[in-house]
Design a protein around this motif. Sequence first.
Motif, short mmCIF file in Angstrom:
data_model
loop_
_atom_site.label_atom_id
_atom_site.label_comp_id
_atom_site.label_asym_id
_atom_site.label_seq_id
_atom_site.Cartn_x
_atom_site.Cartn_y
_atom_site.Cartn_z
N LYS A 62 -6.52 -1.67 -9.92
CA LYS A 62 -7.33 -2.43 -9.04
C LYS A 62 -8.69 -2.91 -9.89
O LYS A 62 -9.46 -2.07 -10.22
CB LYS A 62 -7.82 -1.63 -7.86
CG LYS A 62 -6.66 -1.12 -6.96
CD LYS A 62 -5.94 -2.30 -6.17
CE LYS A 62 -5.09 -1.88 -5.36
NZ LYS A 62 -4.40 -3.08 -4.45
N SER A 116 -19.49 5.01 -5.45
CA SER A 116 -18.56 4.28 -4.94
C SER A 116 -18.61 2.63 -5.43
O SER A 116 -17.47 1.94 -5.37
CB SER A 116 -18.47 4.04 -3.46
OG SER A 116 -19.57 3.54 -3.06
N ALA A 126 -13.31 5.23 2.71
CA ALA A 126 -13.07 5.35 1.37
C ALA A 126 -14.53 5.88 0.82
O ALA A 126 -14.92 6.61 -0.29
CB ALA A 126 -12.92 4.02 1.01
N GLU A 127 -15.63 5.40 1.50
CA GLU A 127 -16.99 5.78 1.29
C GLU A 127 -17.22 7.22 1.32
O GLU A 127 -17.88 7.85 0.57
CB GLU A 127 -18.02 4.93 2.07
CG GLU A 127 -18.46 3.44 1.61
CD GLU A 127 -18.95 3.27 0.09
OE1 GLU A 127 -19.67 4.31 -0.04
OE2 GLU A 127 -18.82 2.27 -0.18
N THR A 132 -11.60 -3.62 -9.27
CA THR A 132 -12.57 -3.84 -8.09
C THR A 132 -13.40 -2.56 -8.07
O THR A 132 -13.04 -1.45 -8.90
CB THR A 132 -12.09 -3.91 -6.74
OG1 THR A 132 -13.42 -3.94 -5.85
CG2 THR A 132 -11.21 -2.89 -6.18
N SER A 152 -9.94 3.00 5.92
CA SER A 152 -10.99 2.02 6.20
C SER A 152 -12.03 2.25 4.91
O SER A 152 -12.12 3.26 4.33
CB SER A 152 -11.54 2.25 7.51
OG SER A 152 -12.33 3.40 7.47
N PRO A 153 -12.81 1.15 4.83
CA PRO A 153 -13.85 1.10 4.02
C PRO A 153 -15.03 2.32 4.23
O PRO A 153 -15.36 3.07 3.32
CB PRO A 153 -14.91 -0.08 4.35
CG PRO A 153 -13.42 -1.09 4.65
CD PRO A 153 -12.74 0.00 5.66
N SER A 164 -14.75 2.49 -4.13
CA SER A 164 -14.38 2.62 -2.66
C SER A 164 -13.42 1.32 -2.27
O SER A 164 -12.41 1.65 -1.30
CB SER A 164 -15.59 2.29 -1.84
OG SER A 164 -16.23 0.94 -2.13
N LYS A 165 -13.52 0.24 -2.65
CA LYS A 165 -12.31 -0.93 -2.39
C LYS A 165 -11.20 -0.70 -2.95
O LYS A 165 -10.02 -0.96 -2.33
CB LYS A 165 -13.04 -2.03 -2.74
CG LYS A 165 -12.16 -3.32 -2.34
CD LYS A 165 -12.78 -4.76 -2.57
CE LYS A 165 -11.84 -5.70 -2.02
NZ LYS A 165 -12.57 -7.20 -2.33
N LYS A 225 0.77 -1.26 -0.02
CA LYS A 225 0.09 0.05 -0.10
C LYS A 225 0.78 1.41 0.03
O LYS A 225 2.05 1.21 0.57
CB LYS A 225 -0.85 0.09 1.16
CG LYS A 225 -2.14 -1.02 1.12
CD LYS A 225 -3.09 -0.89 2.46
CE LYS A 225 -4.11 -2.00 2.30
NZ LYS A 225 -5.09 -1.83 3.50
N TYR A 265 -9.37 1.81 -0.33
CA TYR A 265 -8.99 1.46 0.98
C TYR A 265 -8.20 0.14 0.65
O TYR A 265 -7.26 -0.07 1.64
CB TYR A 265 -10.25 1.07 1.93
CG TYR A 265 -11.12 -0.01 1.45
CD1 TYR A 265 -10.58 -1.39 1.77
CD2 TYR A 265 -12.35 -0.13 1.05
CE1 TYR A 265 -11.46 -2.49 1.52
CE2 TYR A 265 -13.10 -0.80 0.93
CZ TYR A 265 -12.74 -2.48 1.15
OH TYR A 265 -13.36 -3.45 0.99
N THR A 266 -7.96 -0.50 -0.28
CA THR A 266 -6.99 -1.66 -0.68
C THR A 266 -5.57 -1.11 -1.14
O THR A 266 -4.57 -1.64 -1.17
CB THR A 266 -7.51 -2.46 -1.26
OG1 THR A 266 -8.09 -2.08 -2.67
CG2 THR A 266 -8.65 -3.38 -0.75
#
Length: 614
Positions: free
Chosen positions: A223, A254, A243-244, A225, A239-240, A228-229, A205, A232-233
């Motif tokens: 990414k 998101s 990110a939201e 995905t 955190s999730p 939002s994910k 990260k 945070y990844t």
Amino acid sequence: MDREKRSMKSKSKPLFAPHMSLYTSFKCLKESEDIIMAFDGIVVANLAHELRRELLNGRIAKIAQPEADELLLTVKTPAGQKRLVLSASASLPLIYLTESNKPSPMTAPNFCMLLRKHIANGRIVDIRQPKLERILIFTIEHLDEMGDLCRKDLVMEVMGKHSNLIFCTEDGTIIDSIKHISAQVSSVREVLPGRTYFIPDTQSKLDPLTVDCDAFIQTLREKPTVLSKAIYTSFTGISPVTAEEICFLSGLDSALPPGEYSEDVLTHLFNQFSIYLSAVKDGNFQPQIYYSGQEPKEFSALPLTHFSEYRAAAYDSISQVLENYYAVKNTITRIRQKSADLRHIVQTALERNRKKYDLQLRQLRDTENREKYKVYGELIHTYGYGLSEGAKSMEALNYYTNEMITIPLDPTKNAQENAKRYFDKYGKQKRTFEALSHLIKETKEEIAYLESVRTALDIARSEDDLAEIKEELITAGYMRRKFTKKKVKIKNKPLHYISSDGYDMYVGKNNLQNDELTFGFAVGNDWWFHAKQAPGSHVIVKSGGDELPDRTFEEAGRLAAYYSSMRGVEKVEIDYVEKKHVKKPKGGKPGFVVYYTNYSLVIDSDISNIKEGD
């Protein structure tokens, strides 16, 4: 608020209306499986900022290890004595300042003795957070055995089940840790005396505080995905929930993948990302807890504007946030754990009665043709005198409907015997119908009663509340009293609120309290509220003979909605009436009342702005 008066003089309305030290708290929470915690790098940054302000240059006066995975440091500072909790629990790792103390074991564990040997009376000279990791490093200056001044680091890693407390020399050699991690346990990093301490970069990260726009966009696009994910990844300490929030502030969906957005849009996202995290760089934290009604749902170190449906409570200290959040969470968790047996009893009885109710309804449907058999018997009596022997049916005019019908006959019986057979069948089904109608009414009331007890369990706040519900179930015959036949005396009060206009409002927490509140406490011109056709609390507003303001009616209605099975529903219909119109039917179960005329209002169940009394 929509409100109207409704008259029900033609029929009575039956109704079941019940309502329906912090370390111990944390221990209970550790046993809970449904904890969602936003203990991210931003919260740790807030802690670092707060601990630097409170503890820097303070001396460590006491070191205790009250739990196998927890330290309690007492630090003397110019502002007074401070207590710092460092918990490396796998299920609930925490760092916070507290005013509470906790007894320690008679014999101190080895890790505690080691810390006492090295850093007792040491001075905390630095508290830092590498990047935005969930790690705090306390640098402690002390005198070694030769009297020379030296420094050592106590590292607190808040990483879920991998959380640890690691004691290192200044050059990063591990002296010891509260948890030993060997190569057999982890192939990524050994945490053992003599090994070199390092932060494992298992997810590659980036540091969100130093990343530039190009690296930000490129990382997100790699990414596969949702947005939002991907955030945070890709970045440490995010955190999730955070990110939201960043997606929400940017006005972006998101749930879409980053590849769906143009470079300009992702540049806009980076700008919002940087603005949001600038508060971390500048130390402008705003610790808050977000509540749904009275229950805390989430906490954060920075505002979460996408939590608009929750009530935000601001605090001066992130330690206060953590202490308050988990203390209240524990109360809810502990009560749920202790009510498990009662819930099982109620749920089992509910399922049994619902099966019985369904069976009774099916049996009742089998009696729907009873009047037909009565008509058959009457018509055979009227027209059967001309029946030939061995006839299998007869045609007759049904003088009730003026239609011709065919009546099946038993060819071995004569007309009189066939008529008797139908009359007997009618009589049997009539008796069955009458008996089942009575039984169905009883079963339906039993189901309503059990649902009211289940609602009371949902809103129970204390062990006294559970004890009162248990006593009710014993009295109702669902449980047996153990060890003694004497009724347990429980001193438990209803909930008390004060309306914006200064009127006292009381809420029963179970059926026994509801009965006492309505028929023992309230007087004739007090007002009574209850969620329409739903298990819930009796709410009493003491009027003192005054004409209540509309706002008080609304607040009492919200209480009735909140303390019912309709909690959380956007609009709840509430019945309310002066207490003198509420009656207790003879032999009625606890919480069961009837009333003939009432007013009605439709309102939400948000009680966040209603003041709670003593």
